[in-house]
Design a protein around this motif. Structure first.
Motif, PDB file in Angstrom:
ATOM      1  N   ARG A 123      36.649  37.312  45.141  1.00  0.00           N
ATOM      2  CA  ARG A 123      37.469  37.617  44.035  1.00  0.00           C
ATOM      3  C   ARG A 123      38.516  38.794  44.322  1.00  0.00           C
ATOM      4  O   ARG A 123      38.651  39.835  43.985  1.00  0.00           O
ATOM      5  N   PRO A 124      39.315  38.560  45.406  1.00  0.00           N
ATOM      6  CA  PRO A 124      40.506  39.130  45.684  1.00  0.00           C
ATOM      7  C   PRO A 124      41.591  39.407  44.762  1.00  0.00           C
ATOM      8  O   PRO A 124      41.906  38.445  43.625  1.00  0.00           O
ATOM      9  N   LYS A 125      42.101  40.661  44.458  1.00  0.00           N
ATOM     10  CA  LYS A 125      43.457  40.895  43.588  1.00  0.00           C
ATOM     11  C   LYS A 125      44.677  41.170  44.612  1.00  0.00           C
ATOM     12  O   LYS A 125      45.501  40.485  44.242  1.00  0.00           O
ATOM     13  N   ILE A 126      44.497  42.260  45.547  1.00  0.00           N
ATOM     14  CA  ILE A 126      45.891  42.563  45.933  1.00  0.00           C
ATOM     15  C   ILE A 126      45.656  42.798  47.473  1.00  0.00           C
ATOM     16  O   ILE A 126      46.423  41.714  48.245  1.00  0.00           O
ATOM     17  N   ASP A 127      45.111  43.783  47.933  1.00  0.00           N
ATOM     18  CA  ASP A 127      45.017  43.664  49.414  1.00  0.00           C
ATOM     19  C   ASP A 127      44.518  42.637  49.976  1.00  0.00           C
ATOM     20  O   ASP A 127      44.818  42.245  51.227  1.00  0.00           O
ATOM     21  N   ARG A 128      43.496  42.109  49.505  1.00  0.00           N
ATOM     22  CA  ARG A 128      42.734  40.952  50.056  1.00  0.00           C
ATOM     23  C   ARG A 128      43.520  39.664  50.056  1.00  0.00           C
ATOM     24  O   ARG A 128      42.968  38.569  50.388  1.00  0.00           O
ATOM     25  N   ASN A 162      46.129  30.523  47.851  1.00  0.00           N
ATOM     26  CA  ASN A 162      47.111  29.768  48.087  1.00  0.00           C
ATOM     27  C   ASN A 162      48.269  29.945  47.441  1.00  0.00           C
ATOM     28  O   ASN A 162      49.465  30.088  47.696  1.00  0.00           O
ATOM     29  N   ALA A 163      48.010  30.184  45.968  1.00  0.00           N
ATOM     30  CA  ALA A 163      49.069  30.769  44.865  1.00  0.00           C
ATOM     31  C   ALA A 163      49.665  32.198  45.210  1.00  0.00           C
ATOM     32  O   ALA A 163      50.842  32.424  45.497  1.00  0.00           O
ATOM     33  N   ALA A 177      51.465  40.743  38.375  1.00  0.00           N
ATOM     34  CA  ALA A 177      51.298  39.155  38.957  1.00  0.00           C
ATOM     35  C   ALA A 177      49.936  39.006  39.653  1.00  0.00           C
ATOM     36  O   ALA A 177      49.420  37.649  39.394  1.00  0.00           O
ATOM     37  N   SER A 178      49.398  39.767  40.215  1.00  0.00           N
ATOM     38  CA  SER A 178      48.252  39.583  41.120  1.00  0.00           C
ATOM     39  C   SER A 178      46.942  39.510  40.051  1.00  0.00           C
ATOM     40  O   SER A 178      46.062  38.795  40.296  1.00  0.00           O
ATOM     41  N   LEU A 179      47.123  40.472  38.908  1.00  0.00           N
ATOM     42  CA  LEU A 179      45.976  40.374  37.863  1.00  0.00           C
ATOM     43  C   LEU A 179      46.024  39.134  37.282  1.00  0.00           C
ATOM     44  O   LEU A 179      45.148  38.423  36.725  1.00  0.00           O
ATOM     45  N   GLY A 180      47.285  38.740  37.104  1.00  0.00           N
ATOM     46  CA  GLY A 180      47.507  37.180  36.318  1.00  0.00           C
ATOM     47  C   GLY A 180      47.063  36.178  37.228  1.00  0.00           C
ATOM     48  O   GLY A 180      46.343  35.275  36.660  1.00  0.00           O
ATOM     49  N   LEU A 181      47.299  36.150  38.494  1.00  0.00           N
ATOM     50  CA  LEU A 181      46.540  34.998  39.283  1.00  0.00           C
ATOM     51  C   LEU A 181      45.024  35.162  39.181  1.00  0.00           C
ATOM     52  O   LEU A 181      44.639  34.177  39.243  1.00  0.00           O
ATOM     53  N   SER A 182      44.488  36.291  39.282  1.00  0.00           N
ATOM     54  CA  SER A 182      43.012  36.536  39.309  1.00  0.00           C
ATOM     55  C   SER A 182      42.483  35.898  38.085  1.00  0.00           C
ATOM     56  O   SER A 182      41.396  35.442  38.150  1.00  0.00           O
ATOM     57  N   ARG A 183      43.266  35.899  36.990  1.00  0.00           N
ATOM     58  CA  ARG A 183      42.682  35.189  35.770  1.00  0.00           C
ATOM     59  C   ARG A 183      43.127  33.646  35.580  1.00  0.00           C
ATOM     60  O   ARG A 183      42.264  32.969  34.959  1.00  0.00           O
TER      61      ARG A 183
END
Length: 272
Positions: A127-132, A242-243, A226-232
């Motif tokens: 479940r990566p968010k930003i750094d990962r 990839n996104a 944007a990162s939190l949006g992608l995680s959802r």
């Protein structure tokens, strides 16, 4: 003067780190490489005498061949690749010209061991968010375009790394992790010798978004959102990665090429 079969260091530098960068193949002799075991970012070592053994790996890609001075080894390999239908050119002046231009090189000693297919393998928390996401982007664009990334439960990262000969990152107690106020992305930029102005600017944005210090850069809140949006949006970590790679491609090109550009809605209303 650059020939039709060559690319200059300056032109290649503009391509490195972007999705359109060709595959970079370093064919220096072992003697030359051992004298300076560093690689142009994104390049991989291959033998000049066994082209047929790695031809399938580059088939379908544009290739830039790199040797010490951009002469017989690289031109010979490029000619063999073109004969097999590969779009292949040579770095003009070889790695010596690249170094003379002051462009970055990556110490091979910093790279993890490669697997049987020649890829570096990395493992981190699921479940990566930003750094990962930022770190895999950096690795794919500047270190190893074929790198593999494994996402596992936090408690299993270190053991998976040991069992599968992978490099753990962004977890406490490992080399590739936060140091003081710097996040893992900062550490990778520094350790890989990639401290260019655009990447340092991007690193500040990543650090601000990843460590709840949104005041570090005006763009940090946008990256966080944007990162939190992608995680959802994605339940699968690799789909999210990839996104996210596309997101960081955009941030990098802004950081490199567009920081001075402003945008406003053009009004046609006449003033009196």
């Amino acid at each position: 003067m650059t020939s039709l079969l060559e690319i200059s260091s300056e032109k290649l530098y503009r391509l490195v780190g972007t999705p359109s960068c060709p595959m970079l193949v370093d064919v220096r002799t072992n003697e030359d490489f051992d004298a300076d075991p560093r690689l142009i970012p994104g390049s991989i070592r291959r033998g000049h005498s066994d082209v047929q053994e790695w031809l399938n790996h580059v088939a379908g890609h544009a290739v830039i061949v790199i040797c010490q001075r951009g002469r017989k080894l690289s031109h010979g390999v490029a000619a063999l690749l073109r004969q097999a239908g590969v779009d292949a050119n040579v770095l003009e002046g070889g790695i010596e010209a690249w170094l003379a231009s002051g462009f970055p090189v990556i110490p091979v000693s910093k790279l993890p061991a490669r697997d049987s297919a020649g890829r570096t393998v990395w493992v981190t928390r699921a479940r990566p968010k930003i750094d990962r996401i930022a770190c895999p982007w950096l690795i794919k664009r500047f270190v190893d375009r074929d790198a593999l990334f494994l996402f596992v439960p936090p408690a299993d990262v270190v053991e998976v790394a040991e069992r599968f000969n992978a490099a753990p990152y962004d977890i406490e107690g490992v080399f590739w992790s936060h140091r003081d106020e710097r996040c893992t992305f900062d550490v990778m930029v520094e350790e890989f010798g990639l401290s260019s102005e655009p990447l340092l600017r991007l690193a500040t944005i990543v650090r601000g978004a990843d460590t709840a210090r949104l005041d570090l850069a005006p763009e940090a809140p946008g990256l966080l959102a944007a990162s939190l949006g992608l995680s959802r949006m994605f339940a699968d970590d690799h789909e999210q990665l990839n996104a996210g790679v596309g997101l960081y491609d955009a941030f990098y090109r802004w950081s490199r090429d567009a920081t001075d550009e402003k945008h406003n809605w053009p009004s046609t209303k006449r003033t009196v």
